[in-house]
Design a protein around this motif. Structure first.
Motif, short mmCIF file in Angstrom:
data_model
loop_
_atom_site.label_atom_id
_atom_site.label_comp_id
_atom_site.label_asym_id
_atom_site.label_seq_id
_atom_site.Cartn_x
_atom_site.Cartn_y
_atom_site.Cartn_z
N ASP A 4 0.86 -1.18 0.00
CA ASP A 4 0.00 0.00 0.00
C ASP A 4 0.89 1.23 0.00
O ASP A 4 2.10 1.14 0.21
N GLY A 55 -5.44 7.92 5.20
CA GLY A 55 -5.32 6.49 4.97
C GLY A 55 -4.35 6.11 3.87
O GLY A 55 -3.67 6.94 3.29
N HIS A 111 -8.67 -3.43 1.07
CA HIS A 111 -8.36 -3.06 2.44
C HIS A 111 -7.97 -1.60 2.48
O HIS A 111 -7.91 -0.96 1.44
N TYR A 112 -7.74 -1.07 3.65
CA TYR A 112 -7.38 0.36 3.79
C TYR A 112 -8.49 1.22 3.18
O TYR A 112 -9.64 0.83 3.10
N GLU A 113 -8.08 2.38 2.66
CA GLU A 113 -9.05 3.31 2.08
C GLU A 113 -9.58 2.78 0.76
O GLU A 113 -10.54 3.30 0.22
#
Ligand code: 4FV
Length: 218
Positions: free
Chosen positions: A45, A54, A106-108
């Motif tokens: 990421d 994010g 996942h994440y933003e």
């Protein structure tokens, strides 16, 4: 396709899904994009260009991870709130696919250019979760139970909610009386036609009361 493969076995090897796997009715596995990162810290990421909160899932590890499993007939589905809403109808359609690759965000979220890697986007509902893992297990569960040989009684799926367009009829088991509340007498009649009719009516009443929106489509 998940950064958290350890989340899956406790769910996917339990109960119906575990039996389905033991019977060979379904096979599943996890691939972790982190194993396809070429960064020395195995990063998958990065910060969003243009700023903002994010982290964003990078496209390159995802591309390599998907390429490692994609084969003839694979359908690559990205789980995301922006996808088409998952439904019983969609679950039935997906039973016709030989190989589903369920990509968990996942994440933003994921780099927009990764959308080119997916065949379609699916949402399990209009709310935001931490990751696509629970949605992926939800989709896998709803599809697997529709596969031949997975449920004990084939017709158990046909009569389930939504498959009939109605909610399920009320079910009862022992004790016959509980805090003064008795089980409907018809269920002890042994008259299967009468019981089926009672159940159909009861399903319609339940649907009318709880989900009138379904009635018009039933
Ligand atoms: C979701 C849903 C969902 C959004 C941000 C993962 C999360 C994070 N997936 N249906 N609703 N995904 O909320 O499928 O990347």
């Amino acid at each position: 396709m998940t950064l958290f493969p350890d989340m899956f076995a406790p769910v996917m090897d339990a109960s119906i899904l575990g039996r389905a796997r033991d019977k060979g009715a379904v096979e599943w596995g996890c691939v972790n994009p982190r194993d396809f990162s070429e960064d020395k810290h195995r990063k998958v990421d990065d910060r969003p260009f243009g700023g903002g909160p994010g982290m964003i899932m990078s496209v390159e590890p995802l591309e390599r991870a998907i390429a490692s499993v994609r084969k003839e007939g694979s359908k690559v589905i990205f789980l995301s709130p922006q996808g088409d809403t998952f439904s019983d109808k969609k679950a039935s359609e997906l039973t016709q696919e030989g190989h589903l690759v369920l990509v968990c965000g996942h994440y933003e979220g994921v780099d927009e250019r990764a959308m080119a890697l997916f065949d379609e986007e699916l949402s399990v509902g209009d709310y935001v979760l931490t990751g696509g893992e629970i949605p992926a297990m939800l989709v896998a569960d709803a599809v697997a139970r529709k596969l031949p040989g997975v449920l004990k009684k084939e017709d158990a799926v046909e009569s389930e909610s939504f498959a009939t367009g109605l909610l399920d009829f009320p079910q009862y088991t022992r004790p016959r009386v509980w805090r003064g509340r008795e089980v409907p007498e018809v269920l002890f009649s042994g008259d299967h036609k009468k019981i089926a009719e009672w159940r159909r009516q009861a399903a319609r009443s339940a649907t009318k009361r709880k989900r009138p929106d379904l009635l018009s489509r039933a």
